[in-house]
Design a protein around this motif. Structure first.
Motif, short mmCIF file in Angstrom:
data_model
loop_
_atom_site.label_atom_id
_atom_site.label_comp_id
_atom_site.label_asym_id
_atom_site.label_seq_id
_atom_site.Cartn_x
_atom_site.Cartn_y
_atom_site.Cartn_z
N GLN A 198 0.87 -1.18 -0.10
CA GLN A 198 -0.07 0.15 -0.11
C GLN A 198 0.81 1.12 -0.11
O GLN A 198 0.49 2.23 -0.64
CB GLN A 198 -0.79 -0.05 1.26
CG GLN A 198 -2.09 -1.07 1.16
CD GLN A 198 -3.10 -0.87 0.38
OE1 GLN A 198 -3.29 0.11 -0.45
NE2 GLN A 198 -4.04 -1.71 0.41
N ALA A 199 2.26 1.36 0.83
CA ALA A 199 2.95 2.29 0.90
C ALA A 199 3.57 2.46 -0.45
O ALA A 199 3.68 3.58 -1.01
CB ALA A 199 3.78 2.13 1.98
N ARG A 227 3.67 -0.81 8.84
CA ARG A 227 2.45 -0.43 9.04
C ARG A 227 2.27 0.78 8.16
O ARG A 227 3.44 1.61 7.91
CB ARG A 227 2.09 0.22 10.43
CG ARG A 227 2.19 -0.81 11.61
CD ARG A 227 2.06 -0.39 13.02
NE ARG A 227 0.39 0.08 13.01
CZ ARG A 227 -0.41 -0.53 13.82
NH1 ARG A 227 0.11 -1.27 14.72
NH2 ARG A 227 -1.70 -0.20 13.65
N PHE A 228 1.28 1.18 7.60
CA PHE A 228 1.00 2.29 6.65
C PHE A 228 -0.68 2.68 6.68
O PHE A 228 -1.35 1.98 6.40
CB PHE A 228 1.29 2.02 5.30
CG PHE A 228 1.24 3.03 4.12
CD1 PHE A 228 1.71 4.09 4.19
CD2 PHE A 228 0.01 2.88 3.34
CE1 PHE A 228 1.54 5.29 3.20
CE2 PHE A 228 -0.30 3.99 2.35
CZ PHE A 228 0.28 5.18 2.49
N ARG A 229 -0.95 3.89 7.21
CA ARG A 229 -2.24 4.31 7.31
C ARG A 229 -2.90 3.18 8.18
O ARG A 229 -2.27 3.14 9.37
CB ARG A 229 -2.83 4.46 5.99
CG ARG A 229 -2.48 5.68 5.30
CD ARG A 229 -3.26 5.71 3.85
NE ARG A 229 -2.53 6.73 3.00
CZ ARG A 229 -3.03 6.75 1.80
NH1 ARG A 229 -3.88 6.16 1.26
NH2 ARG A 229 -2.48 7.79 0.89
N GLN A 230 -4.01 2.72 7.84
CA GLN A 230 -4.81 1.92 8.64
C GLN A 230 -4.53 0.20 8.40
O GLN A 230 -4.86 -0.59 8.91
CB GLN A 230 -6.47 1.82 8.27
CG GLN A 230 -6.82 1.36 7.01
CD GLN A 230 -6.77 2.35 5.93
OE1 GLN A 230 -5.95 3.22 5.86
NE2 GLN A 230 -7.78 2.54 4.98
N TYR A 277 6.38 5.21 5.67
CA TYR A 277 5.73 4.12 6.11
C TYR A 277 6.50 3.91 7.40
O TYR A 277 7.56 4.33 7.57
CB TYR A 277 5.49 2.80 5.19
CG TYR A 277 6.98 2.27 4.91
CD1 TYR A 277 7.12 0.91 5.73
CD2 TYR A 277 7.87 2.64 4.23
CE1 TYR A 277 8.40 0.11 5.53
CE2 TYR A 277 9.05 1.75 3.87
CZ TYR A 277 9.15 0.65 4.64
OH TYR A 277 10.30 -0.09 4.22
N VAL A 278 6.03 3.13 8.20
CA VAL A 278 6.35 2.58 9.63
C VAL A 278 6.84 1.06 9.80
O VAL A 278 5.79 0.23 9.33
CB VAL A 278 5.38 3.06 10.54
CG1 VAL A 278 5.93 2.61 12.10
CG2 VAL A 278 5.13 4.58 10.59
N ILE A 279 8.01 0.90 10.63
CA ILE A 279 8.32 -0.43 10.94
C ILE A 279 8.14 -0.47 12.32
O ILE A 279 8.61 0.28 12.95
CB ILE A 279 9.80 -1.00 10.28
CG1 ILE A 279 9.74 -0.94 9.08
CG2 ILE A 279 10.08 -2.24 10.97
CD1 ILE A 279 9.00 -2.21 8.35
N GLU A 280 7.33 -1.34 12.69
CA GLU A 280 6.88 -1.55 14.23
C GLU A 280 7.72 -2.96 14.75
O GLU A 280 7.54 -4.00 14.28
CB GLU A 280 5.69 -1.79 14.47
CG GLU A 280 5.28 -1.79 15.98
CD GLU A 280 3.63 -2.18 16.35
OE1 GLU A 280 3.34 -2.08 17.48
OE2 GLU A 280 3.02 -2.01 15.38
N LEU A 325 10.31 5.13 7.74
CA LEU A 325 11.13 5.04 6.60
C LEU A 325 10.75 5.86 5.41
O LEU A 325 9.47 5.99 5.43
CB LEU A 325 11.56 3.54 6.37
CG LEU A 325 11.82 2.54 7.56
CD1 LEU A 325 11.96 1.19 7.19
CD2 LEU A 325 13.24 3.05 7.95
N GLU A 326 11.67 6.03 4.57
CA GLU A 326 11.24 6.72 3.27
C GLU A 326 10.92 5.77 2.28
O GLU A 326 11.73 5.06 1.73
CB GLU A 326 12.39 7.79 3.06
CG GLU A 326 12.71 8.85 3.89
CD GLU A 326 11.65 9.93 3.97
OE1 GLU A 326 10.81 10.04 2.88
OE2 GLU A 326 11.51 10.43 5.04
#
Length: 248
Positions: free
Chosen positions: A10-11, A192-195, A23-26, A35-36
């Protein structure tokens, strides 16, 4: 993978469409890394020196495992290589095709079989040695890759040496991993990205010594390491006699 769980794809799709750029890494200790997304779209001229050097060791038919937005596969395709890009993310495969990659399929690393044909190079860039998940699983999958590759094939893979840090948060996480009987760099994470959020998965980052230990008994061995200015490095891993050589 269902699209609602394809956070990474999605990202990528959003970035391709001119949308969000991050986007995010958890991590399973609660640590978040932003991250870009654009880094997955960079052209060869903007790559770091160790990635450019790694491309010199590519030969023959190429399997790009975890191809993402296809930057390595597209570069090699442009140089005349026969490249198949594979990814677990359906939207990443769509992005690759939209960007011009001729051959891209949704295939998890665990499901790569001889039905895909025989390859001379397995590309695992972008720290994608991590896709092996853990040392035991890595040995199993390395043997499987041996069955879909030619006698003098190479794996060109990058990893991140987690020991090259002084960050106390990361050092505590490494200690926690060891307490759990895991390698220091065996990271439990999700994108993770948005929802959207992927399922939790293991991603294996190893030192050069650990990589050599994992390769023992698999039919593969490190031929050379290509260092970077930081903690990332590339390994050229072979199974045929003698050192690997650059493609003509």
């Amino acid at each position: 993978m269902k699209l609602e769980g394809d956070a990474f794809g999605q990202a990528l799709m959003s970035y391709l469409s001119g949308g969000d750029t991050q986007y995010v890494i958890e991590r399973d200790d609660g640590y978040l890394d932003i991250l870009e997304t654009g880094e997955y779209f960079t052209g060869y001229d903007d790559w770091p020196a160790h990635e450019k050097e790694a491309m010199k060791h590519v030969r023959g038919r190429v399997l790009d495992v975890g191809c993402g937005a296809g930057r390595h596969a597209l570069h090699l395709q442009g140089r005349g290589y026969d490249v198949l890009g594979t990814d677990i993310s359906p939207l990443a495969v769509e992005v690759c095709k939209a960007r011009g990659l001729k051959n891209a399929e949704i295939v998890p690393l665990e499901e790569i079989t001889p039905e895909l044909g025989t390859f001379d190079t397995v590309l695992m860039m972008g720290n994608n040695f991590g896709l092996f998940g853990g040392p035991k699983k890595a040995k199993t999958l390395l043997r499987r890759l041996g069955r879909v590759t030619s006698a003098d094939a190479v794996i060109v893979a990058s990893s991140n040496d987690v020991y090259r840090t002084s960050n106390p948060v990361h050092l505590r996480y490494q200690e926690w991993n060891r307490e759990r009987g895991r390698l220091s760099g065996q990271i439990r994470m999700r994108a993770r990205f948005r929802q959207y959020a992927t399922a939790w998965y293991d991603y294996l980052m190893v030192s050069e010594v650990e990589m050599k230990q994992i390769l023992e008994g698999t039919g593969w061995g490190v031929e050379r390491f290509i260092e970077s200015d930081g903690s990332t490095y590339v390994a050229v891993i072979g199974k045929g006699p003698g050192p690997s050589s650059p493609a003509p």
